[in-house]
Write a protein that holds these residues in place. Sequence first.
Motif, PDB file in Angstrom:
ATOM      1  N   GLY A  41       0.765  -1.050  -0.075  1.00 24.74           N
ATOM      2  CA  GLY A  41       0.072  -0.022   0.075  1.00 24.74           C
ATOM      3  C   GLY A  41       0.848   1.550  -0.067  1.00 24.74           C
ATOM      4  N   LEU A  42       0.260   2.551  -0.504  1.00 30.46           N
ATOM      5  CA  LEU A  42       1.012   3.525  -0.515  1.00 30.46           C
ATOM      6  C   LEU A  42      -0.099   4.624  -0.084  1.00 30.46           C
ATOM      7  CD1 LEU A  42       3.606   5.121  -2.780  1.00 30.46           C
ATOM      8  CD2 LEU A  42       1.089   6.142  -2.847  1.00 30.46           C
ATOM      9  N   ILE A  43       0.256   5.624   0.633  1.00 31.62           N
ATOM     10  CA  ILE A  43      -0.737   6.894   1.097  1.00 31.62           C
ATOM     11  C   ILE A  43       0.154   8.102   0.433  1.00 31.62           C
ATOM     12  CG2 ILE A  43      -1.747   8.426   2.764  1.00 31.62           C
ATOM     13  CD1 ILE A  43      -1.860   6.064   4.327  1.00 31.62           C
ATOM     14  N   THR A  44      -0.576   8.712  -0.426  1.00 35.60           N
ATOM     15  CA  THR A  44       0.254   9.908  -1.144  1.00 35.60           C
ATOM     16  C   THR A  44      -0.716  11.190  -0.473  1.00 35.60           C
ATOM     17  OG1 THR A  44       0.827  11.301  -3.130  1.00 35.60           O
ATOM     18  CG2 THR A  44      -0.996   9.792  -3.337  1.00 35.60           C
ATOM     19  N   ALA A  45      -0.116  11.990   0.357  1.00 33.36           N
ATOM     20  CA  ALA A  45      -0.533  13.191   0.906  1.00 33.36           C
ATOM     21  C   ALA A  45       0.246  14.409   0.652  1.00 33.36           C
ATOM     22  CB  ALA A  45      -0.981  12.830   2.322  1.00 33.36           C
ATOM     23  N   LEU A  46       0.606  14.668  -0.662  1.00 31.21           N
ATOM     24  CA  LEU A  46       1.325  15.743  -1.060  1.00 31.21           C
ATOM     25  C   LEU A  46       0.511  16.910  -1.063  1.00 31.21           C
ATOM     26  CD1 LEU A  46       3.652  14.088  -3.565  1.00 31.21           C
ATOM     27  CD2 LEU A  46       4.447  14.991  -1.348  1.00 31.21           C
ATOM     28  N   PRO A  47       0.862  18.334  -0.778  1.00 35.68           N
ATOM     29  CA  PRO A  47       0.249  19.349  -0.738  1.00 35.68           C
ATOM     30  C   PRO A  47      -0.586  19.593  -1.955  1.00 35.68           C
ATOM     31  CG  PRO A  47       2.489  19.851   0.016  1.00 35.68           C
ATOM     32  CD  PRO A  47       2.439  18.256  -0.494  1.00 35.68           C
ATOM     33  N   GLY A  48      -0.007  19.161  -3.134  1.00 36.63           N
ATOM     34  CA  GLY A  48      -0.607  19.502  -4.356  1.00 36.63           C
ATOM     35  C   GLY A  48      -1.161  18.557  -5.154  1.00 36.63           C
ATOM     36  N   ASP A  49      -2.522  18.480  -5.688  1.00 34.01           N
ATOM     37  CA  ASP A  49      -3.203  17.249  -6.189  1.00 34.01           C
ATOM     38  C   ASP A  49      -2.676  16.780  -7.509  1.00 34.01           C
ATOM     39  OD1 ASP A  49      -5.272  17.847  -4.556  1.00 34.01           O
ATOM     40  OD2 ASP A  49      -6.655  18.591  -5.650  1.00 34.01           O
ATOM     41  N   ALA A  50      -1.954  17.714  -8.120  1.00 32.88           N
ATOM     42  CA  ALA A  50      -1.168  17.444  -9.423  1.00 32.88           C
ATOM     43  C   ALA A  50      -0.058  16.305  -8.893  1.00 32.88           C
ATOM     44  CB  ALA A  50      -0.451  18.612 -10.172  1.00 32.88           C
ATOM     45  N   ASP A  51       0.628  16.578  -7.953  1.00 28.47           N
ATOM     46  CA  ASP A  51       1.942  15.758  -7.338  1.00 28.47           C
ATOM     47  C   ASP A  51       1.231  14.231  -6.840  1.00 28.47           C
ATOM     48  OD1 ASP A  51       3.810  17.625  -7.831  1.00 28.47           O
ATOM     49  OD2 ASP A  51       3.416  18.591  -5.783  1.00 28.47           O
ATOM     50  N   ASN A  52      -0.173  14.350  -6.377  1.00 27.93           N
ATOM     51  CA  ASN A  52      -0.737  13.171  -5.820  1.00 27.93           C
ATOM     52  C   ASN A  52      -0.955  12.433  -7.017  1.00 27.93           C
ATOM     53  OD1 ASN A  52      -0.305  13.396  -3.006  1.00 27.93           O
ATOM     54  ND2 ASN A  52      -2.028  15.057  -3.062  1.00 27.93           N
ATOM     55  N   VAL A  53      -1.536  13.017  -8.043  1.00 28.89           N
ATOM     56  CA  VAL A  53      -1.889  12.489  -9.177  1.00 28.89           C
ATOM     57  C   VAL A  53      -0.880  11.442  -9.865  1.00 28.89           C
ATOM     58  CG1 VAL A  53      -2.601  12.678 -11.734  1.00 28.89           C
ATOM     59  CG2 VAL A  53      -3.765  13.802  -9.876  1.00 28.89           C
ATOM     60  N   PHE A  54       0.265  12.285  -9.942  1.00 25.36           N
ATOM     61  CA  PHE A  54       1.614  11.651 -10.403  1.00 25.36           C
ATOM     62  C   PHE A  54       2.294  10.557  -9.823  1.00 25.36           C
ATOM     63  CE2 PHE A  54       6.050  11.752 -11.659  1.00 25.36           C
ATOM     64  CZ  PHE A  54       5.917  11.697 -12.950  1.00 25.36           C
ATOM     65  N   VAL A  55       1.843  10.620  -8.434  1.00 25.72           N
ATOM     66  CA  VAL A  55       2.760   9.657  -7.468  1.00 25.72           C
ATOM     67  C   VAL A  55       1.538   8.422  -7.649  1.00 25.72           C
ATOM     68  CG1 VAL A  55       2.950   8.779  -5.297  1.00 25.72           C
ATOM     69  CG2 VAL A  55       3.865  11.025  -5.950  1.00 25.72           C
ATOM     70  N   PRO A  64       1.355  -2.607 -10.222  1.00 24.42           N
ATOM     71  CA  PRO A  64      -0.226  -2.696 -10.489  1.00 24.42           C
ATOM     72  C   PRO A  64      -1.011  -3.360  -9.414  1.00 24.42           C
ATOM     73  CG  PRO A  64       1.247  -3.570 -12.361  1.00 24.42           C
ATOM     74  CD  PRO A  64       2.095  -3.628 -11.139  1.00 24.42           C
ATOM     75  N   HIS A  65      -0.371  -3.956  -8.354  1.00 26.08           N
ATOM     76  CA  HIS A  65      -1.318  -4.714  -7.376  1.00 26.08           C
ATOM     77  C   HIS A  65      -1.308  -3.815  -6.104  1.00 26.08           C
ATOM     78  CE1 HIS A  65      -1.316  -7.964  -9.962  1.00 26.08           C
ATOM     79  NE2 HIS A  65      -0.371  -8.311  -9.909  1.00 26.08           N
ATOM     80  N   ILE A  66      -0.755  -2.679  -5.823  1.00 23.71           N
ATOM     81  CA  ILE A  66      -0.396  -1.923  -4.798  1.00 23.71           C
ATOM     82  C   ILE A  66      -1.810  -1.151  -4.638  1.00 23.71           C
ATOM     83  CG2 ILE A  66       0.483   0.455  -5.707  1.00 23.71           C
ATOM     84  CD1 ILE A  66       2.312   0.629  -3.538  1.00 23.71           C
ATOM     85  N   ARG A  83      -8.612   8.086 -12.024  1.00 17.36           N
ATOM     86  CA  ARG A  83      -8.132   7.613 -13.210  1.00 17.36           C
ATOM     87  C   ARG A  83      -6.633   7.288 -13.085  1.00 17.36           C
ATOM     88  NH1 ARG A  83     -11.499  11.795 -15.002  1.00 17.36           N
ATOM     89  NH2 ARG A  83      -9.508  13.055 -15.642  1.00 17.36           N
ATOM     90  N   ALA A  84      -6.060   8.093 -12.320  1.00 17.56           N
ATOM     91  CA  ALA A  84      -4.415   7.853 -12.268  1.00 17.56           C
ATOM     92  C   ALA A  84      -4.185   6.417 -11.446  1.00 17.56           C
ATOM     93  CB  ALA A  84      -3.994   8.794 -11.641  1.00 17.56           C
ATOM     94  N   GLY A  85      -5.036   5.811 -10.885  1.00 19.23           N
ATOM     95  CA  GLY A  85      -4.829   4.541 -10.131  1.00 19.23           C
ATOM     96  C   GLY A  85      -5.344   4.528  -8.769  1.00 19.23           C
ATOM     97  N   ALA A  86      -5.828   5.660  -8.130  1.00 17.61           N
ATOM     98  CA  ALA A  86      -5.782   5.652  -6.400  1.00 17.61           C
ATOM     99  C   ALA A  86      -6.974   4.755  -6.543  1.00 17.61           C
ATOM    100  CB  ALA A  86      -6.175   7.116  -6.317  1.00 17.61           C
ATOM    101  N   ASP A  87      -7.097   3.931  -5.456  1.00 12.35           N
ATOM    102  CA  ASP A  87      -8.121   2.994  -5.037  1.00 12.35           C
ATOM    103  C   ASP A  87      -9.141   4.065  -4.154  1.00 12.35           C
ATOM    104  OD1 ASP A  87      -7.081   0.323  -6.032  1.00 12.35           O
ATOM    105  OD2 ASP A  87      -5.329   1.250  -4.976  1.00 12.35           O
ATOM    106  N   LYS A  88      -8.551   5.004  -3.359  1.00 12.18           N
ATOM    107  CA  LYS A  88      -9.432   5.419  -2.371  1.00 12.18           C
ATOM    108  C   LYS A  88      -8.949   7.036  -2.535  1.00 12.18           C
ATOM    109  CE  LYS A  88     -12.654   5.663   0.883  1.00 12.18           C
ATOM    110  NZ  LYS A  88     -14.073   5.389   0.817  1.00 12.18           N
ATOM    111  N   VAL A  89     -10.017   7.826  -2.482  1.00 12.81           N
ATOM    112  CA  VAL A  89      -9.412   9.410  -2.442  1.00 12.81           C
ATOM    113  C   VAL A  89      -9.879  10.185  -1.148  1.00 12.81           C
ATOM    114  CG1 VAL A  89      -9.471  11.643  -3.633  1.00 12.81           C
ATOM    115  CG2 VAL A  89      -9.414   9.506  -4.979  1.00 12.81           C
ATOM    116  N   ILE A  90      -9.433  10.621  -0.159  1.00 15.05           N
ATOM    117  CA  ILE A  90      -9.920  11.087   0.682  1.00 15.05           C
ATOM    118  C   ILE A  90      -9.615  12.773   0.570  1.00 15.05           C
ATOM    119  CG2 ILE A  90      -9.365  11.628   3.158  1.00 15.05           C
ATOM    120  CD1 ILE A  90     -10.201   8.603   2.653  1.00 15.05           C
ATOM    121  N   SER A  91     -10.637  13.577   0.712  1.00 15.76           N
ATOM    122  CA  SER A  91     -10.676  15.001   0.683  1.00 15.76           C
ATOM    123  C   SER A  91     -10.820  15.532   2.266  1.00 15.76           C
ATOM    124  CB  SER A  91     -11.829  15.548  -0.232  1.00 15.76           C
ATOM    125  OG  SER A  91     -11.731  16.847  -0.116  1.00 15.76           O
TER     126      SER A  91
END
Length: 198
Positions: A41-55, A64-66, A83-91
Amino acid sequence: MVIDKNPEIIAKLTAEGILAIEGDAAEDEVLEKVGIKKARGLITALPGDADNVFVSLTSKELNPHIKVVARANHVESQNKLIRAGADKVISPSVIGGRRMAISMLKPVSVDFVETLIHQGFEIEIEEIVLGNNSPLAGKCLKESGIKQKTGAMVVAIKRGEDIINNPSADDVIMGGDLLIVLGTRSQLAELEAMASPR
């Protein structure tokens, strides 16, 4: 393992015994260095949404299984992250807004939950998957003895894509079910022992 560009944050985390590495999580080499190809698993919580999309995109390309959980600062970024592959998005802003509304409508309930969290009560929520050979499989909740023997409370049962919320005492639990349970750490440990095949 935490990745951060700020060396002061890395030093503080390391001093607390937390595995941390200085670097840019958007770079393939950094993700590979922390073992992204084997990570679950990976949690991406960078300040910019574009960065989180890229990660999110990069981590899914490398593994592919993460499972990826991503932060979205703007509601309109949620679909891009998925669409970038995030399984769960938290706002955080959406969660904060909901909590403010609930605090206004149900202040006593919110105060009770905050008391549990901030005054040292060890109530936890756990997911327990029942194997087909579990001694609990095929029994209704009242026959299972979960509440009576452990004190833990089953708040939901996930069966395939279906979720049974607030199950009744007559609901039957089956092999393969995922039980969502509330209880203390010791209660949950007792339940896991009960659910394990003998």
